[in-house]
Design a protein around this motif. Structure first.
Motif, PDB file in Angstrom:
ATOM      1  N   ARG A 191       0.799  -1.239   0.000  1.00  0.00           N
ATOM      2  CA  ARG A 191       0.000   0.000   0.000  1.00  0.00           C
ATOM      3  C   ARG A 191       0.826   1.281   0.000  1.00  0.00           C
ATOM      4  O   ARG A 191       0.254   2.369   0.003  1.00  0.00           O
ATOM      5  N   GLY A 192       2.158   1.187   0.070  1.00  0.00           N
ATOM      6  CA  GLY A 192       2.976   2.400   0.237  1.00  0.00           C
ATOM      7  C   GLY A 192       2.839   3.368  -0.925  1.00  0.00           C
ATOM      8  O   GLY A 192       2.536   4.555  -0.744  1.00  0.00           O
ATOM      9  N   ALA A 193       3.060   2.859  -2.139  1.00  0.00           N
ATOM     10  CA  ALA A 193       2.967   3.737  -3.307  1.00  0.00           C
ATOM     11  C   ALA A 193       1.518   4.164  -3.534  1.00  0.00           C
ATOM     12  O   ALA A 193       1.248   5.301  -3.939  1.00  0.00           O
ATOM     13  N   CYS A 194       0.577   3.233  -3.257  1.00  0.00           N
ATOM     14  CA  CYS A 194      -0.847   3.582  -3.412  1.00  0.00           C
ATOM     15  C   CYS A 194      -1.199   4.742  -2.487  1.00  0.00           C
ATOM     16  O   CYS A 194      -1.942   5.656  -2.879  1.00  0.00           O
ATOM     17  N   SER A 195      -0.650   4.720  -1.266  1.00  0.00           N
ATOM     18  CA  SER A 195      -0.918   5.814  -0.328  1.00  0.00           C
ATOM     19  C   SER A 195      -0.325   7.113  -0.844  1.00  0.00           C
ATOM     20  O   SER A 195      -0.919   8.189  -0.665  1.00  0.00           O
ATOM     21  N   ALA A 196       0.852   7.036  -1.469  1.00  0.00           N
ATOM     22  CA  ALA A 196       1.474   8.248  -2.035  1.00  0.00           C
ATOM     23  C   ALA A 196       0.566   8.844  -3.120  1.00  0.00           C
ATOM     24  O   ALA A 196       0.370  10.058  -3.202  1.00  0.00           O
ATOM     25  N   ILE A 197      -0.004   7.954  -3.938  1.00  0.00           N
ATOM     26  CA  ILE A 197      -0.914   8.406  -5.006  1.00  0.00           C
ATOM     27  C   ILE A 197      -2.165   9.052  -4.392  1.00  0.00           C
ATOM     28  O   ILE A 197      -2.612  10.120  -4.813  1.00  0.00           O
ATOM     29  N   GLU A 198      -2.687   8.398  -3.346  1.00  0.00           N
ATOM     30  CA  GLU A 198      -3.873   8.956  -2.674  1.00  0.00           C
ATOM     31  C   GLU A 198      -3.553  10.280  -1.990  1.00  0.00           C
ATOM     32  O   GLU A 198      -4.386  11.187  -1.947  1.00  0.00           O
ATOM     33  N   ASP A 199      -2.308  10.410  -1.468  1.00  0.00           N
ATOM     34  CA  ASP A 199      -1.881  11.699  -0.889  1.00  0.00           C
ATOM     35  C   ASP A 199      -2.008  12.804  -1.936  1.00  0.00           C
ATOM     36  O   ASP A 199      -2.510  13.897  -1.650  1.00  0.00           O
ATOM     37  N   ALA A 200      -1.494  12.504  -3.135  1.00  0.00           N
ATOM     38  CA  ALA A 200      -1.490  13.529  -4.196  1.00  0.00           C
ATOM     39  C   ALA A 200      -2.925  13.955  -4.516  1.00  0.00           C
ATOM     40  O   ALA A 200      -3.215  15.157  -4.664  1.00  0.00           O
ATOM     41  N   GLY A 201      -3.824  12.964  -4.593  1.00  0.00           N
ATOM     42  CA  GLY A 201      -5.235  13.278  -4.860  1.00  0.00           C
ATOM     43  C   GLY A 201      -5.825  14.141  -3.753  1.00  0.00           C
ATOM     44  O   GLY A 201      -6.528  15.133  -4.008  1.00  0.00           O
ATOM     45  N   ALA A 202      -5.522  13.782  -2.496  1.00  0.00           N
ATOM     46  CA  ALA A 202      -6.071  14.532  -1.354  1.00  0.00           C
ATOM     47  C   ALA A 202      -5.495  15.945  -1.314  1.00  0.00           C
ATOM     48  O   ALA A 202      -6.218  16.912  -1.036  1.00  0.00           O
ATOM     49  N   LEU A 203      -4.210  16.062  -1.603  1.00  0.00           N
ATOM     50  CA  LEU A 203      -3.567  17.386  -1.547  1.00  0.00           C
ATOM     51  C   LEU A 203      -4.256  18.367  -2.490  1.00  0.00           C
ATOM     52  O   LEU A 203      -4.642  19.473  -2.092  1.00  0.00           O
ATOM     53  N   VAL A 204      -4.441  17.956  -3.746  1.00  0.00           N
ATOM     54  CA  VAL A 204      -5.057  18.907  -4.685  1.00  0.00           C
ATOM     55  C   VAL A 204      -6.547  19.117  -4.401  1.00  0.00           C
ATOM     56  O   VAL A 204      -7.076  20.188  -4.668  1.00  0.00           O
ATOM     57  N   ARG A 205      -7.182  18.097  -3.833  1.00  0.00           N
ATOM     58  CA  ARG A 205      -8.597  18.284  -3.451  1.00  0.00           C
ATOM     59  C   ARG A 205      -8.702  19.388  -2.408  1.00  0.00           C
ATOM     60  O   ARG A 205      -9.518  20.296  -2.523  1.00  0.00           O
ATOM     61  N   HIS A 206      -7.829  19.342  -1.391  1.00  0.00           N
ATOM     62  CA  HIS A 206      -7.882  20.367  -0.348  1.00  0.00           C
ATOM     63  C   HIS A 206      -7.433  21.724  -0.879  1.00  0.00           C
ATOM     64  O   HIS A 206      -7.997  22.755  -0.496  1.00  0.00           O
ATOM     65  N   LEU A 207      -6.447  21.733  -1.769  1.00  0.00           N
ATOM     66  CA  LEU A 207      -6.009  23.016  -2.351  1.00  0.00           C
ATOM     67  C   LEU A 207      -7.137  23.642  -3.168  1.00  0.00           C
ATOM     68  O   LEU A 207      -7.272  24.867  -3.224  1.00  0.00           O
ATOM     69  N   GLY A 208      -7.949  22.763  -3.785  1.00  0.00           N
ATOM     70  CA  GLY A 208      -9.061  23.267  -4.592  1.00  0.00           C
ATOM     71  C   GLY A 208     -10.211  23.787  -3.757  1.00  0.00           C
ATOM     72  O   GLY A 208     -10.993  24.626  -4.204  1.00  0.00           O
ATOM     73  N   ARG A 209     -10.332  23.258  -2.525  1.00  0.00           N
ATOM     74  CA  ARG A 209     -11.470  23.634  -1.676  1.00  0.00           C
ATOM     75  C   ARG A 209     -11.291  24.993  -1.034  1.00  0.00           C
ATOM     76  O   ARG A 209     -12.249  25.695  -0.772  1.00  0.00           O
ATOM     77  N   THR A 210     -10.047  25.332  -0.712  1.00  0.00           N
ATOM     78  CA  THR A 210      -9.805  26.612  -0.051  1.00  0.00           C
ATOM     79  C   THR A 210      -8.656  27.328  -0.755  1.00  0.00           C
ATOM     80  O   THR A 210      -7.673  26.702  -1.150  1.00  0.00           O
ATOM     81  N   GLY A 211      -8.795  28.612  -0.905  1.00  0.00           N
ATOM     82  CA  GLY A 211      -7.734  29.383  -1.542  1.00  0.00           C
ATOM     83  C   GLY A 211      -6.592  29.654  -0.557  1.00  0.00           C
ATOM     84  O   GLY A 211      -5.537  30.152  -0.948  1.00  0.00           O
ATOM     85  N   GLU A 212      -6.783  29.272   0.700  1.00  0.00           N
ATOM     86  CA  GLU A 212      -5.770  29.579   1.712  1.00  0.00           C
ATOM     87  C   GLU A 212      -4.839  28.367   1.852  1.00  0.00           C
ATOM     88  O   GLU A 212      -5.248  27.299   2.294  1.00  0.00           O
TER      89      GLU A 212
END
Ligand code: FAD
Length: 353
Positions: free
Chosen positions: A274-295
């Motif tokens: 699951r290590g690399a899969c978690s890294a991929i999911e991190d990337a998805g979560a990061l941009v999701r949160h960046l998209g939700r708030t401009g801060e």
């Protein structure tokens, strides 16, 4: 346009670069190695990570993969502990690492600049941005520089970091003709697993207990059941890596404008794949949160709040499965195999119902 520096071009770093690019960021990827790529081994990619990749526009992962089938678990003499019954479980796809890496980097557009042979040594930040090696500036820095992350070291100089699991790992790609669905074989202090790749070759992995830093060959498996000796014999290059994970509790993934991703944040033993899969999911979560708030800081705090607890669980579970797989105690091994046999039958029964 917002700018980001991604340190490290492993699977985590390149996925983060594609994700940020899709959100309109200008991205610079800094990689220490002289060229981009991945090692000669396979990797299991679980459905949640495939879904993130598809959402980011990375196409063709399933086409380049083999869908895992329930394969079961054997003893070193070949007797089945849990046979290949359909356990009704969600299973990953199996793909060559280099192929997965290529599929992601194929999505790099003009907004992504890659600098290979670039060693990140210092990272500093102020109210307006982050500076790397005193020369490169960006609004955000994504540290995807692996388990021995220099960036994490500069953020948390007192954190203990990598912890040796007590076992080493061997991996290879075998060019052999087999009529075997693959699966895992668990012995006393060693285990071996294999699965087919899309090109007909087989990816295999194995582990053995030994002190950190020792170089060894997977000779013990040569006396295990067919086709394990044939897989080893059919492998041109065997990789050996000592298995480490990160000391718990994990450090916060965000600090100001810097965010940890992948093994830099939550390296785990490979027992759950699951290590690399978690890294991929991190990337998805990061941009999701960046998209939700401009801060920016609020987005990174939300990313940490989501990903740190989720990956802490995986680090713990992987470590527990690793301990079970690597036990040398004969009584524990018998109890373990017995529990797997009964558990497998119960799960199969429930799946049939
Ligand atoms: C035996 C084994 C089997 C595994 N099997 C699976 C599996 O089946 N499925 C799965 O999901 N995971 C698996 N994993 C885990 C997976 O390999 C890792 O979690 C994943 O590769 C981590 O990716 P990453 O991008 O975070 O880090 P890395 O792949 O470690 O990449 C870090 C990158 O940063 C670069 N770098 C480091 N320091 C610097 C610096 N200072 N400056 C610039 N660049 C730097 C490095 O050169 C490297 O390219 C396995 C691991 C092992 C050991």
């Amino acid at each position: 346009m917002s700018t980001a520096i991604v340190v490290g071009a492993g699977i985590g770093g390149v996925t983060a670069a594609v994700a940020l690019q899709r959100r309109g960021w200008q991205v610079t990827v800094l990689e220490r190695a002289p060229e981009l790529g991945e090692v000669g081994a396979g990797i299991s990619v679980w459905p949640a990570a495939v879904a993130v990749l598809e959402e980011l526009g990375v196409k063709g992962v399933e086409k380049a993969s083999v869908q895992s089938k329930p394969a079961g678990m054997r003893k070193p003499d070949g007797r089945w502990v849990v046979s290949a019954a359909d356990l009704g479980m969600e299973l990953p796809v199996m793909i060559h690492r280099a192929q997965l890496h290529d599929l992601v980097t194929a999505e790099f557009g003009p907004a992504v600049t890659v600098r290979t042979g670039y060693d990140v040594r210092t990272v500093t930040q102020d109210a307006d941005g982050v500076t790397v090696n005193g020369e490169l500036r960006a609004d955000l820095l994504v540290a995807a520089d692996g388990i021995r992350s220099a960036v994490r070291g500069s953020m948390y100089p007192h954190y203990a970091g990598p912890r040796y699991s007590g076992f080493t790992g061997y991996r290879g790609i075998a060019d052999v003709d087999l009529d075997d669905g693959g699966g895992e074989t668990w012995g006393r202090g060693q285990l071996f697993g294999f699965a087919r790749l899309i090109d007909g070759r087989y990816y295999w992995y194995a582990t053995a207990n030994q002190p950190a830093g020792a170089t060894s060959e997977p000779t013990v498996f040569e006396s295990w059941h067919d086709p394990l000796p044939r897989l080893i014999a059919g492998t041109e290059k065997i990789l050996q890596n000592d298995i480490y994970d990160l000391t718990l509790p994990l450090v916060p993934f965000a600090q100001g404008r810097i965010v940890l991703l992948g093994d830099a944040a939550h390296a785990m033993t490979p027992n759950l794949g699951r290590g690399a899969c978690s890294a991929i999911e991190d990337a998805g979560a990061l941009v999701r949160h960046l998209g939700r708030t401009g801060e920016l800081r609020a987005a990174l705090t939300a990313y940490d709040a989501e990903r740190r607890p989720a990956t802490t669980k995986l680090v713990k579970r992987s470590r527990a499965v690793g301990r079970l797989g690597q036990t040398e105690n004969p009584v524990l091994c018998t109890v373990r195999d017995g529990l797997f046999a009964v558990g497998g039958k119960l799960v199969a029964l429930r799946a049939r119902k």
